[in-house]
Design a protein around this motif. Structure first.
Motif, PDB file in Angstrom:
ATOM      1  N   LEU A 265     -17.569   5.909   4.193  1.00 58.46           N
ATOM      2  CA  LEU A 265     -16.846   4.787   5.674  1.00 58.46           C
ATOM      3  C   LEU A 265     -15.063   5.501   5.210  1.00 58.46           C
ATOM      4  O   LEU A 265     -14.840   5.417   6.410  1.00 58.46           O
ATOM      5  CB  LEU A 265     -17.032   3.720   6.173  1.00 58.46           C
ATOM      6  CG  LEU A 265     -18.446   2.874   6.149  1.00 58.46           C
ATOM      7  CD1 LEU A 265     -17.967   2.116   6.847  1.00 58.46           C
ATOM      8  CD2 LEU A 265     -19.037   4.309   7.369  1.00 58.46           C
ATOM      9  N   GLY A 266     -14.564   6.010   4.045  1.00 57.81           N
ATOM     10  CA  GLY A 266     -13.451   5.975   4.258  1.00 57.81           C
ATOM     11  C   GLY A 266     -12.383   4.829   3.928  1.00 57.81           C
ATOM     12  O   GLY A 266     -13.414   3.870   3.365  1.00 57.81           O
ATOM     13  N   PRO A 267     -11.352   5.187   3.423  1.00 56.69           N
ATOM     14  CA  PRO A 267     -10.047   4.336   2.822  1.00 56.69           C
ATOM     15  C   PRO A 267     -10.450   3.117   4.077  1.00 56.69           C
ATOM     16  O   PRO A 267     -10.561   2.253   3.444  1.00 56.69           O
ATOM     17  CB  PRO A 267      -9.035   4.666   2.229  1.00 56.69           C
ATOM     18  CG  PRO A 267      -9.598   6.606   2.008  1.00 56.69           C
ATOM     19  CD  PRO A 267     -10.256   6.841   3.283  1.00 56.69           C
ATOM     20  N   LEU A 268     -10.123   3.674   4.880  1.00 54.86           N
ATOM     21  CA  LEU A 268      -9.859   2.514   6.185  1.00 54.86           C
ATOM     22  C   LEU A 268     -11.551   1.534   5.978  1.00 54.86           C
ATOM     23  O   LEU A 268     -11.347   0.198   5.640  1.00 54.86           O
ATOM     24  CB  LEU A 268      -9.699   3.092   7.199  1.00 54.86           C
ATOM     25  CG  LEU A 268      -9.855   2.263   8.232  1.00 54.86           C
ATOM     26  CD1 LEU A 268      -7.976   0.760   8.481  1.00 54.86           C
ATOM     27  CD2 LEU A 268      -9.157   2.502  10.275  1.00 54.86           C
TER      28      LEU A 268
ATOM     29  N   ALA B 260      -3.930  -7.446   7.939  1.00 58.97           N
ATOM     30  CA  ALA B 260      -4.361  -6.507   6.866  1.00 58.97           C
ATOM     31  C   ALA B 260      -4.376  -5.575   7.131  1.00 58.97           C
ATOM     32  O   ALA B 260      -4.156  -4.628   6.460  1.00 58.97           O
ATOM     33  CB  ALA B 260      -5.788  -7.572   6.349  1.00 58.97           C
ATOM     34  N   ILE B 261      -5.131  -4.973   8.550  1.00 59.93           N
ATOM     35  CA  ILE B 261      -5.294  -3.126   9.062  1.00 59.93           C
ATOM     36  C   ILE B 261      -3.562  -2.514   9.155  1.00 59.93           C
ATOM     37  O   ILE B 261      -3.460  -1.575   8.324  1.00 59.93           O
ATOM     38  CB  ILE B 261      -5.496  -4.121   9.952  1.00 59.93           C
ATOM     39  CG1 ILE B 261      -7.453  -3.756   9.773  1.00 59.93           C
ATOM     40  CG2 ILE B 261      -6.110  -1.944  10.444  1.00 59.93           C
ATOM     41  CD1 ILE B 261      -8.660  -3.029   8.795  1.00 59.93           C
ATOM     42  N   ALA B 262      -2.777  -3.618   9.439  1.00 62.20           N
ATOM     43  CA  ALA B 262      -1.451  -2.643   9.847  1.00 62.20           C
ATOM     44  C   ALA B 262      -0.650  -2.998   8.675  1.00 62.20           C
ATOM     45  O   ALA B 262      -0.234  -2.061   8.282  1.00 62.20           O
ATOM     46  CB  ALA B 262      -0.992  -4.490  10.381  1.00 62.20           C
ATOM     47  N   TYR B 263      -0.778  -3.738   7.247  1.00 67.64           N
ATOM     48  CA  TYR B 263      -0.132  -3.765   5.833  1.00 67.64           C
ATOM     49  C   TYR B 263      -1.030  -2.835   5.257  1.00 67.64           C
ATOM     50  O   TYR B 263       0.074  -1.749   5.240  1.00 67.64           O
ATOM     51  CB  TYR B 263      -0.797  -5.472   5.134  1.00 67.64           C
ATOM     52  CG  TYR B 263      -0.342  -4.813   3.780  1.00 67.64           C
ATOM     53  CD1 TYR B 263       1.016  -5.209   3.268  1.00 67.64           C
ATOM     54  CD2 TYR B 263      -1.338  -4.196   2.859  1.00 67.64           C
ATOM     55  CE1 TYR B 263       1.347  -4.880   2.158  1.00 67.64           C
ATOM     56  CE2 TYR B 263      -0.679  -4.092   1.429  1.00 67.64           C
ATOM     57  CZ  TYR B 263       0.294  -4.488   0.671  1.00 67.64           C
ATOM     58  OH  TYR B 263       0.702  -4.491   0.064  1.00 67.64           O
ATOM     59  N   PHE B 264      -1.887  -2.022   5.551  1.00 66.83           N
ATOM     60  CA  PHE B 264      -2.839  -0.762   4.745  1.00 66.83           C
ATOM     61  C   PHE B 264      -2.261   0.142   5.574  1.00 66.83           C
ATOM     62  O   PHE B 264      -2.020   1.146   5.012  1.00 66.83           O
ATOM     63  CB  PHE B 264      -4.748  -1.437   4.987  1.00 66.83           C
ATOM     64  CG  PHE B 264      -5.508   0.232   4.987  1.00 66.83           C
ATOM     65  CD1 PHE B 264      -5.627   0.809   3.635  1.00 66.83           C
ATOM     66  CD2 PHE B 264      -5.845   1.090   5.988  1.00 66.83           C
ATOM     67  CE1 PHE B 264      -6.436   2.162   3.768  1.00 66.83           C
ATOM     68  CE2 PHE B 264      -6.264   1.638   5.938  1.00 66.83           C
ATOM     69  CZ  PHE B 264      -6.526   2.735   4.685  1.00 66.83           C
ATOM     70  N   TRP B 265      -2.026  -0.060   7.230  1.00 61.81           N
ATOM     71  CA  TRP B 265      -1.864   1.750   7.446  1.00 61.81           C
ATOM     72  C   TRP B 265       0.093   1.922   7.941  1.00 61.81           C
ATOM     73  O   TRP B 265      -0.305   2.741   7.157  1.00 61.81           O
ATOM     74  CB  TRP B 265      -1.970   1.333   9.333  1.00 61.81           C
ATOM     75  CG  TRP B 265      -2.027   2.226  10.038  1.00 61.81           C
ATOM     76  CD1 TRP B 265      -1.014   2.916  10.701  1.00 61.81           C
ATOM     77  CD2 TRP B 265      -2.747   3.673   9.489  1.00 61.81           C
ATOM     78  NE1 TRP B 265      -0.913   3.973  11.038  1.00 61.81           N
ATOM     79  CE2 TRP B 265      -2.740   4.643  10.654  1.00 61.81           C
ATOM     80  CE3 TRP B 265      -4.278   3.908   9.193  1.00 61.81           C
ATOM     81  CZ2 TRP B 265      -3.270   5.880  11.263  1.00 61.81           C
ATOM     82  CZ3 TRP B 265      -4.620   5.345   9.486  1.00 61.81           C
ATOM     83  CH2 TRP B 265      -4.451   5.895  10.326  1.00 61.81           C
ATOM     84  N   PHE B 266       0.504   1.132   7.223  1.00 60.83           N
ATOM     85  CA  PHE B 266       1.794   1.054   7.431  1.00 60.83           C
ATOM     86  C   PHE B 266       2.439   1.675   5.762  1.00 60.83           C
ATOM     87  O   PHE B 266       3.162   1.359   5.311  1.00 60.83           O
ATOM     88  CB  PHE B 266       2.819   0.495   8.237  1.00 60.83           C
ATOM     89  CG  PHE B 266       3.064   0.147   9.495  1.00 60.83           C
ATOM     90  CD1 PHE B 266       2.528   1.564   9.903  1.00 60.83           C
ATOM     91  CD2 PHE B 266       2.123  -0.590  10.059  1.00 60.83           C
ATOM     92  CE1 PHE B 266       3.155   1.606  11.920  1.00 60.83           C
ATOM     93  CE2 PHE B 266       1.636  -0.797  11.935  1.00 60.83           C
ATOM     94  CZ  PHE B 266       1.914   0.675  12.258  1.00 60.83           C
ATOM     95  N   TYR B 267       1.968   0.642   4.597  1.00 58.99           N
ATOM     96  CA  TYR B 267       1.533   0.384   2.950  1.00 58.99           C
ATOM     97  C   TYR B 267       1.185   1.070   1.964  1.00 58.99           C
ATOM     98  O   TYR B 267       1.307   2.101   1.603  1.00 58.99           O
ATOM     99  CB  TYR B 267       2.571  -1.195   2.561  1.00 58.99           C
ATOM    100  CG  TYR B 267       3.283  -1.230   1.551  1.00 58.99           C
ATOM    101  CD1 TYR B 267       4.457  -0.600   1.499  1.00 58.99           C
ATOM    102  CD2 TYR B 267       2.474  -1.458   0.605  1.00 58.99           C
ATOM    103  CE1 TYR B 267       4.950  -0.698  -0.010  1.00 58.99           C
ATOM    104  CE2 TYR B 267       3.108  -1.380  -1.178  1.00 58.99           C
ATOM    105  CZ  TYR B 267       4.104  -1.101  -0.932  1.00 58.99           C
ATOM    106  OH  TYR B 267       4.501  -0.945  -1.917  1.00 58.99           O
ATOM    107  N   SER B 268      -0.318   0.470   2.158  1.00 61.89           N
ATOM    108  CA  SER B 268      -0.691   0.187   1.117  1.00 61.89           C
ATOM    109  C   SER B 268      -1.698   2.008   0.900  1.00 61.89           C
ATOM    110  O   SER B 268      -1.485   2.776  -0.277  1.00 61.89           O
ATOM    111  CB  SER B 268      -1.774  -0.649   0.748  1.00 61.89           C
ATOM    112  OG  SER B 268      -2.970  -0.908   1.769  1.00 61.89           O
TER     113      SER B 268
END
Length: 478
Positions: free
Chosen positions: A99-102, A446-454
């Motif tokens: 499904l990809g990184p996200l 957690a999703i916001a952390y992924f999207w804006f940083y990790s």
């Protein structure tokens, strides 16, 4: 810094993975099967019976059959994916490829929420159990929560081989207790006691379904308790002797054992002590044994104390699971990288200690095992939707991928599991919207952390990322 679509990969030094290495070859299929049973076995001793109070015996039976089917179908899919992509990331790794990184991060976080919160819930049950038994003269359980985390995280820090063997021994004690329960109850079974709850007049209510069709939906969550967390076996992939052979064998054998014991408890416990009484019991197995053998029953006392072993086995094993999921997400850069550092004994000590500390605080502050379990269940059902979807997408995207094991029925099997997982997800929200809301809020943060940083700081050399990038490169060449 390398860039792939909307993902950025950061360079790491040559020693990065050297300090993030697990101990290989520590487990064969027998230990893996024991691990799978250990994850779940506390659910046979208590928790499932509360479904009798909301669905009646018929409603809980239907829930058991549906959730048993869902888990069995999902386990066949996990057996295939874990033999094909044998990394510590397990669910995250499977979804990352499909499904990809996200999708990978979302799946990993759903699994992590389940496994980080479940031990806190089990710690509260252990504390309550010790108080009920009158052990140590305790009237407040927080010292029990602390001791439980310190002792069992300490054993995991000692080494994975040692921890899995101790875990196997504790689980064996709990399994013996379940066998004793079967022997003690079977001669006293009375089918009429399964239907002693008076129908409430709901749509479709009857002696079989005293709370009607709505009761079946409410009982689904408790049907999950018979199997919750067995999907964690693939997290041991990097520490397994031969993942292609051992992973499918271990997780499938564990599932078969859980189906048998779950069915026996569901039939014999209310079938001897009555569904109405067992629907309100905190310790259904000992109470059922006392109902037929008397209040001073030695066999009931044995099972009562062995029930504590069942709780400890599940706590011990799920601590292992959360550390490996957190380790994998951190190693790949989805979560802060310091969380994946391993010790000289190749144990992910930071990934053991940090969630353990948070779990102790959760248990001590809330002292509400029911709320914590419902949070864990919501995270679990969300991960099940994504895991089954991952198997289906991998079959569609990469039909020629070398697989150590192939799921019987292919995507039809995991398609059944996917549909039932969606139903279970809806049911958990209906049962406890507060727990579902808390879980959803944590998940969105957690999703916001992924999207804006990790997503801008991932590590290409992490095994799960290498698997996915290799597939991307091959597809580009073709």
């Amino acid at each position: 810094m390398a860039r792939k679509s909307h993902i950025d990969y950061s360079a790491v030094d040559k020693d990065y993975l050297k300090h993030r290495k697990l101990q290989g070859g520590a487990a064969g299929w027998i230990l893996l099967a024991g691990l799978g049973v250990a994850y779940v076995i506390s659910g046979d001793f208590s928790g499932w019976n509360l479904g009798l109070a909301v669905g009646g015996w018929g409603g809980l039976l239907i829930a058991f059959l549906l959730m048993g089917l869902m888990y069995t179908c999902m386990v066949f899919g996990l057996a295939e994916m874990s033999s094909t992509l044998p990394t510590a990331g397990a669910g995250y790794g499977f979804a990352r490829r499909a499904l990809g990184p996200l999708g990978g991060f979302a799946t990993g976080m759903a699994v992590l929420i389940e496994y980080a919160v479940a031990p806190a819930a089990i710690a509260t049950f252990i504390g309550g159990y010790i108080e009920a038994l009158g052990l140590f003269g305790l009237t407040n359980s927080w010292p029990v929560y602390l001791a439980t985390y310190v002792v069992f995280i300490g054993i995991h820090l000692w080494g994975v081989g040692e921890a899995l063997k101790i875990m196997f021994g504790i689980t064996a004690i709990a399994v013996v207790a379940l066998a004793i329960t079967v022997v003690g109850l079977a001669p006293h079974f009375d089918a009429a006691k399964l239907f002693d709850i008076v129908p409430d007049g709901s749509a479709g209510s009857s002696a079989f379904l005293p709370f009607g069709i709505p009761g079946v939906l409410a009982a689904l969550v408790f049907g999950i308790w018979f199997f919750l967390a067995v999907e964690g076996v693939p997290l041991a992939a990097e520490e397994t002797e031969d993942p292609k052979r051992d992973m499918p064998r271990g997780i499938i054998v564990a599932m078969m054992i859980l189906l048998v014991f779950g069915a026996l408890m569901l039939i014999l416990v209310p079938g001897t002590a009555g569904a109405a009484a067992m629907g309100e019991s905190d310790s259904p197995l000992p109470e059922a044994l006392r109902a037929v053998h008397g209040e001073d029953s030695l066999i009931a006392d044995i099972v009562n104390y062995a029930g504590l072993a069942g709780l400890v086995a599940s706590f011990f094993s799920i601590v292992y699971a959360y550390s490996r999921q957190l380790f994998a997400l951190s190693r790949a850069g989805y979560l802060p990288r310091f969380l994946s550092v391993t010790s000289s004994r190749h144990t992910p000590w930071v990934a053991l200690v940090v969630p353990g500390t948070l779990g102790f605080i959760l248990a001590a502050v809330t002292r509400n095992g029911g709320l914590l379990i419902n949070i864990a269940v919501f995270g679990a059902t969300l991960s099940y939707v994504l895991l089954n979807l991952s198997h289906i997408m991998l079959r569609i995207k990469e039909p020629n991928l070398e697989r150590g094991y192939r799921t019987p029925g292919g995507v039809v099997t995991t398609g059944i599991a996917l549909v039932l997982a969606v139903v279970a997800l809806v049911a958990t929200f209906v049962l406890d919207y507060v727990a579902a809301g808390i879980t959803a809020a944590v998940f969105l943060v957690a999703i916001a952390y992924f999207w804006f940083y990790s997503r801008h700081h991932l590590v290409a050399s992490a095994p799960e990322e290498e698997f996915a990038l290799l597939e991307d490169s091959e597809r580009t060449l073709k």
